[in-house]
Design a protein around this motif. Structure first.
Motif, mmCIF file in Angstrom:
data_model
loop_
_atom_site.group_PDB
_atom_site.id
_atom_site.type_symbol
_atom_site.label_atom_id
_atom_site.label_comp_id
_atom_site.label_asym_id
_atom_site.label_seq_id
_atom_site.Cartn_x
_atom_site.Cartn_y
_atom_site.Cartn_z
ATOM 1 N N ARG A 101 -37.623 5.644 17.826
ATOM 2 C CA ARG A 101 -36.060 5.648 18.066
ATOM 3 C C ARG A 101 -35.132 5.998 16.852
ATOM 4 N NH1 ARG A 101 -32.278 7.471 18.982
ATOM 5 N NH2 ARG A 101 -30.456 6.974 19.896
ATOM 6 N N PRO A 102 -35.325 5.187 15.889
ATOM 7 C CA PRO A 102 -34.372 5.571 14.907
ATOM 8 C C PRO A 102 -34.485 6.903 13.908
ATOM 9 C CG PRO A 102 -35.518 3.445 14.382
ATOM 10 C CD PRO A 102 -36.055 4.056 15.337
ATOM 11 N N ILE A 104 -35.641 9.639 16.034
ATOM 12 C CA ILE A 104 -35.687 10.679 16.761
ATOM 13 C C ILE A 104 -34.048 11.298 16.912
ATOM 14 C CG2 ILE A 104 -36.032 11.172 19.202
ATOM 15 C CD1 ILE A 104 -38.112 9.111 19.401
ATOM 16 N N TRP A 106 -32.971 14.632 19.147
ATOM 17 C CA TRP A 106 -32.760 14.858 20.867
ATOM 18 C C TRP A 106 -34.184 14.476 21.303
ATOM 19 C CZ3 TRP A 106 -30.247 15.044 24.942
ATOM 20 C CH2 TRP A 106 -30.729 15.747 25.893
ATOM 21 N N ASP A 107 -35.182 14.793 20.752
ATOM 22 C CA ASP A 107 -36.359 14.663 21.352
ATOM 23 C C ASP A 107 -37.427 14.376 20.446
ATOM 24 O OD1 ASP A 107 -38.221 13.812 23.409
ATOM 25 O OD2 ASP A 107 -38.123 15.904 24.257
ATOM 26 N N VAL A 108 -38.824 13.837 20.798
ATOM 27 C CA VAL A 108 -39.882 13.314 19.975
ATOM 28 C C VAL A 108 -40.485 14.651 19.259
ATOM 29 C CG1 VAL A 108 -40.609 11.294 20.716
ATOM 30 C CG2 VAL A 108 -41.164 13.111 21.773
ATOM 31 N N PHE B 235 -28.914 11.953 27.528
ATOM 32 C CA PHE B 235 -28.808 11.765 26.046
ATOM 33 C C PHE B 235 -29.245 10.464 25.600
ATOM 34 C CE2 PHE B 235 -26.351 11.132 22.256
ATOM 35 C CZ PHE B 235 -26.772 12.227 21.536
ATOM 36 N N ARG B 237 -31.477 8.457 26.951
ATOM 37 C CA ARG B 237 -32.504 7.892 27.471
ATOM 38 C C ARG B 237 -33.377 7.251 26.528
ATOM 39 N NH1 ARG B 237 -32.953 12.670 25.454
ATOM 40 N NH2 ARG B 237 -34.604 13.731 24.875
ATOM 41 N N TRP B 238 -33.399 7.342 25.519
ATOM 42 C CA TRP B 238 -33.961 6.746 24.508
ATOM 43 C C TRP B 238 -33.685 5.198 24.295
ATOM 44 C CZ3 TRP B 238 -38.851 7.458 23.117
ATOM 45 C CH2 TRP B 238 -39.417 8.750 23.345
ATOM 46 N N LEU B 253 -34.382 -1.596 16.945
ATOM 47 C CA LEU B 253 -34.268 -0.161 16.719
ATOM 48 C C LEU B 253 -32.933 0.463 16.551
ATOM 49 C CD1 LEU B 253 -37.089 0.295 19.714
ATOM 50 C CD2 LEU B 253 -37.461 0.175 17.359
ATOM 51 N N ARG B 302 -37.192 9.148 29.851
ATOM 52 C CA ARG B 302 -37.270 10.727 29.645
ATOM 53 C C ARG B 302 -37.730 11.338 30.993
ATOM 54 N NH1 ARG B 302 -41.797 11.364 25.521
ATOM 55 N NH2 ARG B 302 -42.562 9.717 26.313
#
Lengths: 265, 356
Positions: A101-102, A104, A106-108, B235, B237-238, B253, B302
């Motif tokens: 998470r820290p 990322i 917009w996406d992985v 936006f 989702r994480w 996190l 996601r």
């Protein structure tokens, strides 16, 4: 010197939980934070990555003041494994991927997936990859939580009682893993613990907390019956079993009286 | 970390691809339901003609009026409201860490109903007509809607202020919502007790959510609010995944849990308030669609957020189509049917458990 904590102070509802905490640690070390329940061990961990905001004091990580960084920047440097983790309908791989998470945007990215995969291999958890975490045992779940903190690629790993609720084998497994990871990756791990024997076997440095300050800080030589009695208020014996130091509560006399008392008439 | 050892695992990619396929299948389903919704009704329009009219090819002028003025706005409203209520529900369930959270748990719908009752009974904006198609009407829909919306936002404000004072604790948010919900329901009963037959009928009529109230005037407003909210939730989702893993894990996190919680609640409440004020109370969608999708794609936001959006659109569109045809020529408001449609599916999924 990698991490140094100076004059850390934290108050909770006008009560001084941490009055003045100061210590410093080196790279590649496992540090055990020890002390009785309610002495502020968890609070101390949470102050180090600013989950709780200390009233006063500094935390320096390699010349950087941690407490002045943004939350995401802290999370890129410090991994945190709380005592309790929640489960959900998520595979272990996704649960660990969350640790990115820290990093990322917009996406992985493929890189994130590769890091997660590497940690699964490193912790020999490959077989668990697509297991749902709500179907896992306590030991497996704890490994997932540690793996999640590792994929953050932290310099410091904070673990709040990583072995509570685990059976003996899982305790040894988890602590061995932490030990190896710390050595191999030149990071440091700070963990709160209750089991003095496990601490003696797996930690390099010991910090005893009493009355909101560091009572004593040093290597295993500081762990003496006097110190433990001062901190926990309980007399103990320390002996050696095949070269391994062991702490046993009580003194010989008490043990004998107990045995006697329990003998059937 | 030793990233060079890692590869991108095929089994994981296969697993995520499968979820994308479920969502894609849902989108196809919504498209078919959309065409079906436009084609059935008092006058049956062949699906081919529906497509031709929508895309402006072929000169089937005879259907143009029905499609453009009546059925298309209604079908679009069902899709937009379904998406809005469903994503608000899924976000709230994560933010409040409570599987029973939905736009209704927080008393937003009760507040809307109370606002409408205030407007109809105290400000006199309701009356009865004697036509079969639309026996009761609200004489001043704009005022009614505005008052309903104001009360929705009032409920939201109370919850937000209280939870801000109490450090954004999910328990405080939920309990405040439940208390407000009872308070406003009691308020509606109180007003109804002192109202005339006509006003009583108008209040009850208003509280049955109906996508048939949608017109081209209000659709753009709904679409913008729902699209904005859905994007905001996607936006984050994480962050929602992180909150699901526990507040402390999330903070570790780097997620600012308190801020995500307050902003998320505000957005969810705003979407719900707009939909409730414009269409009336439509229950069940926000509560159940997230759970239906959890059992199909899992808890990973996601996939869960887009999946829930598709599910909400499908459920409301299908319910509305049934509501318009089941007792034809009478047209039922969609709120009556959503639970009828959704509950059996939901109970079946609860029995079957999670998809493996």
């Amino acid at each position: 010197m990698m991490l140094s904590v100076n004059e850390l102070k934290f108050m909770y509802r006008n009560k001084n939980v941490l009055r003045e905490i100061g210590f410093s640690i080196e790279r590649g070390q496992v540090i055990a934070v020890l002390g009785p329940n309610g002495v502020g061990k968890t609070t101390l961990l949470k102050c180090l990555n600013r989950i709780l905001k200390p009233m006063h004091g500094t935390v320096m990580l390699d010349e950087e003041s941690l407490l002045d960084l943004g939350t995401m920047d802290i999370a890129r440097r410090v991994g945190y494994v709380p005592q309790r983790v929640e489960t959900g309908r998520l595979t272990a791989f996704d649960a660990v991927l969350l640790g990115r998470r820290p990093h990322i945007g917009w996406d992985v990215t493929p890189h994130d997936l590769a890091v997660v995969d590497a940690v699964f291999i490193r912790l020999s958890m490959g077989a668990l990859r697509l297991t749902y975490i709500d179907e896992m045992s306590g030991g497996e779940l704890q490994k997932v939580a540690i793996a999640r903190a590792l994929v953050q690629e932290p310099k410091i790993l904070l673990l709040d009682e990583p072995t509570s609720n685990l059976d003996l084998k899982n305790q040894v497994d988890i602590l061995t893993t932490i030990r190896e990871v710390v050595r191999d990756h030149k990071i440091a791990a700070i963990m709160t613990m209750h089991d003095l024997n496990q601490a003696l076997r797996f930690a390099d440095t010991f910090i005893f907390i009493k009355n909101g300050t560091v009572y004593i800080h040093g290597d295993r030589d500081i762990v003496t019956p006097q110190v433990i009695e001062e901190v926990y208020g309980l007399p103990v014996m320390i002996g050696e079993l095949s070269g391994v130091r062991c702490v046993i509560p009580g003194v010989c006399k008490i043990t004998l009286e107990r045995n006697h008392a329990y003998t059937p008439p | 970390m030793h990233t060079e050892e890692g590869t991108i695992p095929d089994d994981y990619l296969h697993y995520t691809r499968q979820k994308v396929m479920y969502i894609a299948a849902g989108i196809v389903l919504v498209f078919f339901l959309f065409i079906l919704a436009i084609s059935v009704g008092a006058v049956a329009i062949p699906p081919v003609d529906v497509l031709q009219t929508l895309f402006g090819i072929g000169a089937s002028v005879k259907w143009e009026r029905i499609i453009w003025n009546i059925r298309l706005p209604q079908a679009l409203a069902a899709i937009i409201a379904g998406v809005g209520l469903a994503v608000a529900g899924v976000a709230m369930q994560s933010i409040l860490r409570n599987p029973l959270a939905s736009p209704f748990t927080l008393g937003i719908s009760s507040a809307g109903a109370f606002g409408a009752a205030v407007s109809i009974i105290l400000l006199g904006t309701g009356r009865i007509q004697s036509t079969v198609a639309n026996p009761v009407s609200i004489s001043n829909p704009y005022l009614t809607t505005i008052v309903a919306f104001l009360f929705c936002m009032l409920a939201t404000a109370v919850i937000l202020i209280l939870s801000h004072v109490k450090g954004a604790s999910p328990e405080v948010m939920i309990l405040t919502g439940v208390a407000l919900s009872s308070l406003f329901s009691a308020g509606v009963m109180f007003l109804q007790y002192f109202s005339s037959d006509t006003q009583l009928a108008a209040v009850v009529f208003w509280s049955f959510g109906d996508v048939g109230r949608a017109t081209w005037d209000i659709l753009p407003l709904m679409a913008v609010v729902v699209a904005g909210a859905t994007l905001y939730f996607l936006f984050n989702r994480w962050n929602y995944n992180a909150i699901d893993a526990g507040d402390e894990t999330a903070q570790g996190l780097g997620v600012d849990v308190a801020r995500i919680r307050i902003v998320g609640m505000t957005v969810a409440a705003l979407v719900s308030a707009v939909i409730v004020a414009l269409l009336g109370v439509i229950g069940f969608v926000g509560l159940v669609c997230p759970h239906i999708m959890r059992r199909i794609v899992g808890d990973d936001h996601r996939f869960l957020i887009p999946g829930t959006a598709v599910c909400g659109a499908a459920l409301l569109l299908a319910s509305d189509t049934v509501a318009r045809t089941i007792v034809a020529p009478y047209i039922l408001p969609v709120a009556v049917i959503t639970a009828f449609m959704g509950a059996p599916i939901f109970i079946y999924l609860l029995f079957r458990g999670y998809k493996r």
